[in-house]
Write a protein that holds these residues in place. Structure first.
Motif, PDB file in Angstrom:
ATOM      1  N   ILE A   1       0.847  -1.193   0.000  1.00 51.96           N
ATOM      2  CA  ILE A   1       0.000   0.000   0.000  1.00 51.96           C
ATOM      3  C   ILE A   1       0.881   1.242   0.000  1.00 51.96           C
ATOM      4  N   GLU A   2       0.596   2.173  -0.919  1.00 53.88           N
ATOM      5  CA  GLU A   2       1.304   3.448  -0.997  1.00 53.88           C
ATOM      6  C   GLU A   2       0.292   4.570  -0.816  1.00 53.88           C
ATOM      7  N   ILE A   3       0.645   5.550  -0.006  1.00 56.55           N
ATOM      8  CA  ILE A   3      -0.260   6.667   0.267  1.00 56.55           C
ATOM      9  C   ILE A   3       0.525   7.963   0.069  1.00 56.55           C
ATOM     10  N   PRO A   4       0.261   8.699  -1.035  1.00 58.46           N
ATOM     11  CA  PRO A   4      -0.665   8.410  -2.125  1.00 58.46           C
ATOM     12  C   PRO A   4       0.044   7.648  -3.245  1.00 58.46           C
ATOM     13  N   THR A   5      -0.710   7.296  -4.304  1.00 57.39           N
ATOM     14  CA  THR A   5      -0.113   6.768  -5.529  1.00 57.39           C
ATOM     15  C   THR A   5      -0.171   7.858  -6.599  1.00 57.39           C
ATOM     16  N   LYS A   6       0.469   7.579  -7.720  1.00 57.51           N
ATOM     17  CA  LYS A   6       0.469   8.554  -8.813  1.00 57.51           C
ATOM     18  C   LYS A   6      -0.904   8.691  -9.450  1.00 57.51           C
ATOM     19  N   ARG A   7      -1.780   7.734  -9.228  1.00 55.55           N
ATOM     20  CA  ARG A   7      -3.151   7.871  -9.739  1.00 55.55           C
ATOM     21  C   ARG A   7      -3.934   8.879  -8.915  1.00 55.55           C
ATOM     22  N   GLN A   8      -3.466   9.152  -7.703  1.00 60.47           N
ATOM     23  CA  GLN A   8      -4.164  10.089  -6.822  1.00 60.47           C
ATOM     24  C   GLN A   8      -3.552  11.480  -6.861  1.00 60.47           C
ATOM     25  N   ILE A   9      -2.222  11.539  -6.809  1.00 62.66           N
ATOM     26  CA  ILE A   9      -1.475  12.795  -6.930  1.00 62.66           C
ATOM     27  C   ILE A   9      -0.372  12.535  -7.958  1.00 62.66           C
ATOM     28  N   PRO A  10      -0.285  13.290  -9.031  1.00 65.73           N
ATOM     29  CA  PRO A  10       0.649  12.988 -10.125  1.00 65.73           C
ATOM     30  C   PRO A  10       2.076  12.692  -9.685  1.00 65.73           C
ATOM     31  N   SER A  11       2.559  13.361  -8.656  1.00 70.53           N
ATOM     32  CA  SER A  11       3.929  13.132  -8.195  1.00 70.53           C
ATOM     33  C   SER A  11       4.048  11.853  -7.364  1.00 70.53           C
ATOM     34  N   GLY A  12       2.912  11.339  -6.904  1.00 73.56           N
ATOM     35  CA  GLY A  12       2.931  10.174  -6.027  1.00 73.56           C
ATOM     36  C   GLY A  12       3.402  10.488  -4.632  1.00 73.56           C
ATOM     37  N   ASN A  13       3.369  11.787  -4.254  1.00 76.09           N
ATOM     38  CA  ASN A  13       3.834  12.215  -2.936  1.00 76.09           C
ATOM     39  C   ASN A  13       2.970  13.348  -2.402  1.00 76.09           C
ATOM     40  N   PHE A  14       3.001  13.522  -1.085  1.00 69.45           N
ATOM     41  CA  PHE A  14       2.448  14.728  -0.473  1.00 69.45           C
ATOM     42  C   PHE A  14       3.531  15.808  -0.505  1.00 69.45           C
ATOM     43  N   LYS A  15       3.193  16.996  -1.006  1.00 69.07           N
ATOM     44  CA  LYS A  15       4.161  18.100  -1.018  1.00 69.07           C
ATOM     45  C   LYS A  15       4.010  18.906   0.257  1.00 69.07           C
ATOM     46  N   ILE A  16       5.150  19.218   0.879  1.00 71.71           N
ATOM     47  CA  ILE A  16       5.158  19.921   2.168  1.00 71.71           C
ATOM     48  C   ILE A  16       6.108  21.100   2.063  1.00 71.71           C
ATOM     49  N   SER A  17       5.635  22.282   2.439  1.00 69.42           N
ATOM     50  CA  SER A  17       6.454  23.490   2.422  1.00 69.42           C
ATOM     51  C   SER A  17       6.491  24.108   3.809  1.00 69.42           C
ATOM     52  N   PHE A  18       7.662  24.615   4.210  1.00 73.06           N
ATOM     53  CA  PHE A  18       7.779  25.264   5.527  1.00 73.06           C
ATOM     54  C   PHE A  18       8.987  26.192   5.517  1.00 73.06           C
ATOM     55  N   ASP A  19       8.967  27.122   6.460  1.00 68.27           N
ATOM     56  CA  ASP A  19      10.093  28.048   6.570  1.00 68.27           C
ATOM     57  C   ASP A  19      10.888  27.742   7.825  1.00 68.27           C
ATOM     58  N   VAL A  20      12.144  28.180   7.831  1.00 73.60           N
ATOM     59  CA  VAL A  20      13.057  27.966   8.957  1.00 73.60           C
ATOM     60  C   VAL A  20      13.521  29.320   9.469  1.00 73.60           C
ATOM     61  N   LYS A  21      13.423  29.506  10.769  1.00 79.25           N
ATOM     62  CA  LYS A  21      13.919  30.732  11.390  1.00 79.25           C
ATOM     63  C   LYS A  21      15.096  30.387  12.296  1.00 79.25           C
ATOM     64  N   GLY A  22      16.133  31.214  12.260  1.00 81.69           N
ATOM     65  CA  GLY A  22      17.296  30.938  13.091  1.00 81.69           C
ATOM     66  C   GLY A  22      18.399  31.940  12.868  1.00 81.69           C
ATOM     67  N   ASN A  23      19.550  31.588  13.370  1.00 83.07           N
ATOM     68  CA  ASN A  23      20.735  32.434  13.278  1.00 83.07           C
ATOM     69  C   ASN A  23      21.408  32.209  11.925  1.00 83.07           C
ATOM     70  N   ARG A  24      21.579  33.277  11.151  1.00 78.94           N
ATOM     71  CA  ARG A  24      22.161  33.149   9.813  1.00 78.94           C
ATOM     72  C   ARG A  24      23.579  32.602   9.834  1.00 78.94           C
ATOM     73  N   SER A  25      24.222  32.714  10.959  1.00 82.44           N
ATOM     74  CA  SER A  25      25.610  32.242  11.039  1.00 82.44           C
ATOM     75  C   SER A  25      25.695  30.740  11.298  1.00 82.44           C
ATOM     76  N   LYS A  26      24.570  30.101  11.541  1.00 80.24           N
ATOM     77  CA  LYS A  26      24.557  28.665  11.833  1.00 80.24           C
ATOM     78  C   LYS A  26      24.012  27.877  10.644  1.00 80.24           C
ATOM     79  N   LYS A  27      24.435  26.618  10.602  1.00 81.36           N
ATOM     80  CA  LYS A  27      23.952  25.717   9.554  1.00 81.36           C
ATOM     81  C   LYS A  27      22.845  24.852  10.132  1.00 81.36           C
ATOM     82  N   TYR A  28      21.752  24.706   9.370  1.00 87.70           N
ATOM     83  CA  TYR A  28      20.593  23.969   9.873  1.00 87.70           C
ATOM     84  C   TYR A  28      20.282  22.747   8.997  1.00 87.70           C
TER      85      TYR A  28
END
Length: 637
Positions: free
Chosen positions: A27-54
């Motif tokens: 079982i795959e959630i989702p499949t390409k028949r449901q969402i063309p990419s076959g994946n859930f797309k997730i977007s988010f932002d990161v806040k922090g110190n510009r001098s550090k690597k995250y």
């Protein structure tokens, strides 16, 4: 952390699993028949110190059917939480990904897949290559004969089982093909399918300094701790992360990421597996039911064949249609006196002699028909079991079937000999499908001796609805207080017993292993629980229901709510009008945790299996006409 999702057309975060390729891909959630990419797309932002690597990582977990991450009331890791269904990216080599710039929004994707930790025990021969046909059986028989020690063992086994050598050769060839322990290294994700229900999403963002303090087995979910155990990342990030020890780590948790349910496709065909069929009858190679590669790869149901053990089941020499009330209570009682045991027609509990002839999909009804065939003449008369089973395995869930079972009694309350059943059964005997270790040990299926040998693991699991004509009470001698209150003449009632059973295989690790008659309470209702003796491998409750209630309507619903901690049995006229008829929890029985399939059967049971006995199977006539049941829907939530 501001998080956005792209679910395609699934805007309400609720979706149905696409099972089209689930047999061989898992079982795959989702499949390409449901969402063309076959994946859930997730977007988010990161806040922090510009001098550090995250760095960041995305996890998911099934929340509907899980153990608590903490052990008891402590903050220690609960070992059972390692069984929870959680995952991350498909490539488990990928740990935390680097954040290129905190000025930019991160967009990534994820999908829920089977065997998300890529555990080696679920690897094996590709599903497609596991298909066997009659040629495969003949080649294996030839190989057995050519192997001196193997053939000698077959000869000895045939003698022990009172079978011909040819019969034993066929049986062992089939077993060998079914249990082929291939060295192939394909990830059989279908062996640990995603659970249905609600999923959470967890996003962890951490600095380079904090990342070094996160154990490798949390960064890479396929790895184990130094003591060899999987550790839940949900436990780690809920109990280990704090401002003092991980000052630059942020955890985002969405407890309602997506809710998934599944509905099996009744029209996908019915596979009839020649390796499982215990007889010598020919299985069709073509059509919507049969033994061929196309159905093997695509049919979500199969014909179910009952045990090959030939339990003696003798019957009066009479053809009658009990269900049309042509056999009265007086006739039954006279038959008991008239026919001696020598006058009965000698036979045994039978599988079908014509696979696919009596299980079929009806396009007009949108249902799978299950037919116990009638008999044209007494000389060839049999009582034949019939059934189907699903082929996609699940662990836990609300498994609900919409079924029209045939009636079990006529207007005189005379039993027709059938037991209707909806049940869950282990999907496979392989080690990949073993139940969790039982410290006190499981006994082998069928060995009910009090001193039977015990093993720490077993593949065997079974949870039952059995609808049978018997007394609502257990045998009188098991009632210690006022036993006379617990006697009924079931010949005079129109009740059917709804028997709810969990096969715990006598694992005694539970807090309260009960033998004989006892009781449990659920929602202020008392349910009697019963185990025949110390070696009996199952625990059962009995609840009465009217024959007309169960079988007169166009359909009826039967539901298992199977969770890691308890099982609830429900029935009702509609899915939103179910009532509880059985309950068992982990403190009184071992709840199975392996992958199971659903089975629907109409079987002729020996009456002594359900004492006190109101009707003896021997004096129930052979059916003259077909007896039909219908499956309309099978869902998992």
């Amino acid at each position: 952390m501001n998080v956005e999702y792209d679910f395609g057309k699934f805007t309400n975060h609720i979706m149905q699993a696409d099972l089209t390729e689930a047999l061989y891909r898992g079982i795959e959630i989702p499949t390409k028949r449901q969402i063309p990419s076959g994946n859930f797309k997730i977007s988010f932002d990161v806040k922090g110190n510009r001098s550090k690597k995250y760095f960041y990582k995305i996890y998911y977990q099934n929340e509907s059917y899980k153990f608590p991450e903490n052990k008891d009331t402590t903050k220690l890791h609960n070992p059972l939480a390692s069984e929870n269904f959680y995952g991350s990216w498909e490539d488990t080599v990928t740990g935390f990904k680097s954040v290129s710039s905190i000025e930019e929004k991160i967009t990534d994707s994820i999908k829920i897949i089977g065997n998300p930790r890529n555990e080696k025990k679920y690897f094996g021969q590709p599903f497609e290559k596991s298909f066997s046909n009659e040629d495969s059986i003949h080649k294996t028989v030839k190989n057995i004969k050519a192997t001196k020690e193997w053939y000698a063992s077959i000869v000895a086994k045939a003698k022990q089982n009172k079978l011909s050598i040819d019969e034993q050769l066929i049986l062992d060839a089939k077993w060998s093909l079914k249990n082929n322990d291939s060295k192939s290294e394909e990830n059989n994700r279908w062996k640990r399918n995603p659970r249905m229900g609600k999923y959470s999403l967890m996003i962890v963002v951490t600095s380079e300094t904090d990342l070094k303090k996160i154990p490798s087995c949390i960064q890479h979910i396929n790895q184990t701790s130094p003591d060899g155990n999987f550790i839940s990342p949900y436990w780690f990030f809920s109990d280990k992360i704090n401002k003092d020890s991980f000052p630059d780590t942020k955890v985002f948790l969405d407890s309602n990421f997506v809710t998934v349910n599944a509905s099996l496709n009744l029209a996908s065909g019915i596979y009839a597996d020649g390796l499982e069929y215990p007889g010598a009858g020919k299985i069709p190679a073509e059509g919507s039911c049969g033994w061929n590669k196309d159905l093997y790869m695509n049919a979500q149901f199969a014909q179910f064949f009952t045990t090959a053990i030939k339990f003696p089941m003798n019957t009066i020499p009479l053809l009658k249609d009990v269900n049309d009330s042509s056999y009265t209570l007086e006739e039954y009682q006279q038959a008991e006196k008239k026919f001696s045991s020598t006058a009965l027609k000698k036979d045994f509990i039978r599988n079908t002699e014509n696979p696919c002839a009596n299980v079929r999909y009806d396009e007009n009804k949108k249902a799978i028909e299950i037919i116990n065939p009638g008999n044209k003449n007494l000389s060839d008369a049999h009582k034949s079991n019939m059934g189907i089973k699903s082929r996609i395995g699940f662990t836990y869930g609300k498994i609900t079937a919409k079924i029209k079972f045939p009636e079990l009694i006529n207007k005189y309350n005379v039993w027709d000999g059938l037991t209707n059943a909806f049940w869950l059964l282990f999907q496979d005997e392989g080690k990949w499908n073993y139940r969790r270790t039982c410290n006190s040990g499981y006994t082998k299926k069928g060995d009910g001796r009090n001193d039977a040998p015990r093993s720490p693991q077993t593949y065997y699991s079974e949870i039952d609805f059995e609808l049978v004509k018997t007394s609502r009470y257990w045998p009188n001698e098991y009632y210690k207080v006022n036993p006379d209150l617990y006697v009924e003449d079931a010949q005079k009632t129109d009740d059917i017993v709804v028997a709810c059973t969990n096969w715990d295989m006598t694992c005694k690790d539970c807090r309260w292993y009960t033998v004989g008659l006892d009781s449990v309470h659920f929602d202020s209702t008392k349910y009697e629980i019963f185990r025949w003796d110390n070696g009996y491998q199952a625990l059962t409750t009995r609840t009465p229901a009217k024959d007309d209630e169960l079988f007169k309507s166009p359909y009826y619903y039967y539901q298992f709510e199977w969770t890691p901690n308890y099982i609830i049995w429900r029935i009702g006229p509609e899915k939103n009008k179910l009532r509880v008829v059985g309950y068992m929890a982990q403190d009184i029985t071992s709840i199975p945790n392996n992958q199971m399939i659903a089975v629907i059967t109409q079987e002729y049971h020996l009456s002594e299996w359900w004492p006190p006995i109101p009707f003896k199977q021997e004096y129930i006539p052979f059916p003259k006409r077909d007896i039909m049941g219908e499956l309309y829907e099978l869902t998992i939530e």
